[in-house]
Scaffold this active site. Structure first.
Site, PDB file in Angstrom:
ATOM      1  N   SER A   1       0.886  -0.986   0.004  1.00  0.00           N
ATOM      2  CA  SER A   1      -0.055  -0.053  -0.143  1.00  0.00           C
ATOM      3  C   SER A   1       0.803   1.379   0.060  1.00  0.00           C
ATOM      4  CB  SER A   1      -0.936  -0.078   1.234  1.00  0.00           C
ATOM      5  OG  SER A   1      -0.094  -0.172   2.392  1.00  0.00           O
TER       6      SER A   1
ATOM      7  N   GLU B   1       1.360   5.505   0.688  1.00  0.00           N
ATOM      8  CA  GLU B   1       0.659   6.768   1.471  1.00  0.00           C
ATOM      9  C   GLU B   1       1.431   8.056   0.655  1.00  0.00           C
ATOM     10  OE1 GLU B   1       0.587   7.183   5.549  1.00  0.00           O
ATOM     11  OE2 GLU B   1       1.909   9.022   5.482  1.00  0.00           O
TER      12      GLU B   1
ATOM     13  N   ASP C   1      -0.936  15.285  15.338  1.00  0.00           N
ATOM     14  CA  ASP C   1      -0.163  16.140  16.043  1.00  0.00           C
ATOM     15  C   ASP C   1      -0.887  17.504  15.990  1.00  0.00           C
ATOM     16  OD1 ASP C   1       1.942  14.251  15.938  1.00  0.00           O
ATOM     17  OD2 ASP C   1       2.210  14.647  13.864  1.00  0.00           O
TER      18      ASP C   1
ATOM     19  N   PHE D   1      11.753  14.027  10.422  1.00  0.00           N
ATOM     20  CA  PHE D   1      10.746  13.259  10.486  1.00  0.00           C
ATOM     21  C   PHE D   1      11.124  12.044  11.763  1.00  0.00           C
ATOM     22  CE2 PHE D   1       9.385  13.553   5.795  1.00  0.00           C
ATOM     23  CZ  PHE D   1       8.858  14.531   5.966  1.00  0.00           C
TER      24      PHE D   1
ATOM     25  N   HIS E   1       3.812  -1.120   3.542  1.00  0.00           N
ATOM     26  CA  HIS E   1       3.074   0.283   3.485  1.00  0.00           C
ATOM     27  C   HIS E   1       4.537   1.281   3.185  1.00  0.00           C
ATOM     28  CE1 HIS E   1      -0.031   3.204   4.031  1.00  0.00           C
ATOM     29  NE2 HIS E   1       0.723   4.084   4.658  1.00  0.00           N
TER      30      HIS E   1
END
Length: 313
Positions: free
Chosen positions: A30, A32, A124, A233, A283
């Site tokens: 998958s 994102e 967040d 990140f 993912h």
């Protein structure tokens, strides 16, 4: 010439079957994306979707900005993917600065648009470094959000997991307890934050099993093309960047093509080791670029599905 023990070990590895030779192609993936801010970014995103769709992903997800700052753009992107492609689209949804009624309104609009999959996150705060504060009339946690979404419609729901522990968690056990609450509230699976050590994922998977968590846990893979951005990140989500990986990118700031090759190699090796440990679902955090994710999927044995294609817009 006498070879040292280290040289013999290196020779054995080199002479073994190639890491990616003849994989069964039984992995599922998958992807994102994040909602585009400009027309040019929209073109880049759609090009990535077109490139990756033939790999027949299980779903693609679209992120949701802090404080709901990308609500409309997220909805527009998810709705377009749902409308114009054969890929199931999943929408991220958070608790931040939203009442329960506002979240119901967003969720119902997704259901009407044909979206059946939500990635439910606490989210967040809109101000970096601030502590999360629930909306007075909102959900206080991702577990509450999951339960609320299940009352709205029978969504498929994915939630987040943290192999190296969420930065705000008291400890690893408290983090696992929180994951279990989200799954017990009705979530179907957990997708992990990115990590760079296969052992981190395997330890987490074992700890989850020991905590009676039997839902699917999908590793999140971030192919690194911008090391400075990745450090940012990683600091936000508690992921460790190993020193050897830092060293591999040294001197490549002015060599983007070489940086891409190194990035693909690192991520592909991580995926191959996860595959060897029984992982079959991956993912990818694409950052709206297809090339690295596509290359890694190819190495894992995935090939285009002739029946998967983007319809003309």
């Amino acid at each position: 010439m006498t070879l040292s023990i280290n040289q013999l070990e290196e020779a054995r590895r080199a002479l073994d079957a190639p890491l990616f030779a003849d994989l069964a192609g039984d992995a599922q993936v998958s992807f994102e994306f994040f909602p585009p801010k400009t027309e040019k970014m929209e073109e880049t995103l759609w090009s990535a979707v077109q490139t990756l769709e033939p790999l027949a992903p299980r779903f693609v997800s679209v992120t949701y900005g802090a404080g709901g700052s990308t609500r409309e753009r997220t909805h527009a992107t998810v709705a377009r993917i749902q409308r114009e492609t054969a890929i199931p689209a999943a929408a991220h949804l958070t608790c931040v600065e939203a009442s329960r009624n506002e979240i119901r309104e967003v969720a119902e609009s997704y259901w009407v648009a044909g979206v059946r999959h939500i990635v439910a996150l606490r989210g967040d705060p809109p101000v970096a470094g601030a502590r999360f504060a629930p909306h007075p009339e909102g959900y206080a946690s991702a577990a509450e959000l999951v339960a609320g979404l299940k009352e709205i419609a029978p969504f498929e729901i994915s939630v987040a997991a943290y192999p190296e522990t969420h930065p705000e968690a008291a400890n690893a056990q408290a983090d696992l307890d929180n994951l279990k609450r989200k799954l017990d509230a009705g979530a179907n699976r957990a997708i992990t934050q990115f990590f760079f050590s296969p052992d981190a994922f395997f330890r987490f998977r074992d700890q989850a099993a020991a905590a009676s968590i039997d839902a699917e846990i999908v590793p999140g893979i971030l192919p690194v093309s911008n090391v400075a951005q990745t450090r940012k990140f990683a600091a936000m989500c508690g992921a460790a960047i190993p020193p050897w990986m830092d060293r591999l990118f040294e001197g490549l700031d002015d060599h983007p093509a070489a940086r891409q090759l190194v990035a693909a190699t690192i991520s592909a090796e991580l995926c191959r080791r996860l595959y060897a440990g029984g992982v079959r679902h991956f993912h990818f955090y694409t950052l709206n670029r297809a090339e690295l994710s596509y290359a890694i999927c190819h190495l894992l044995g995935l090939r285009p599905d002739a029946n998967a294609r983007v319809e003309a817009a």
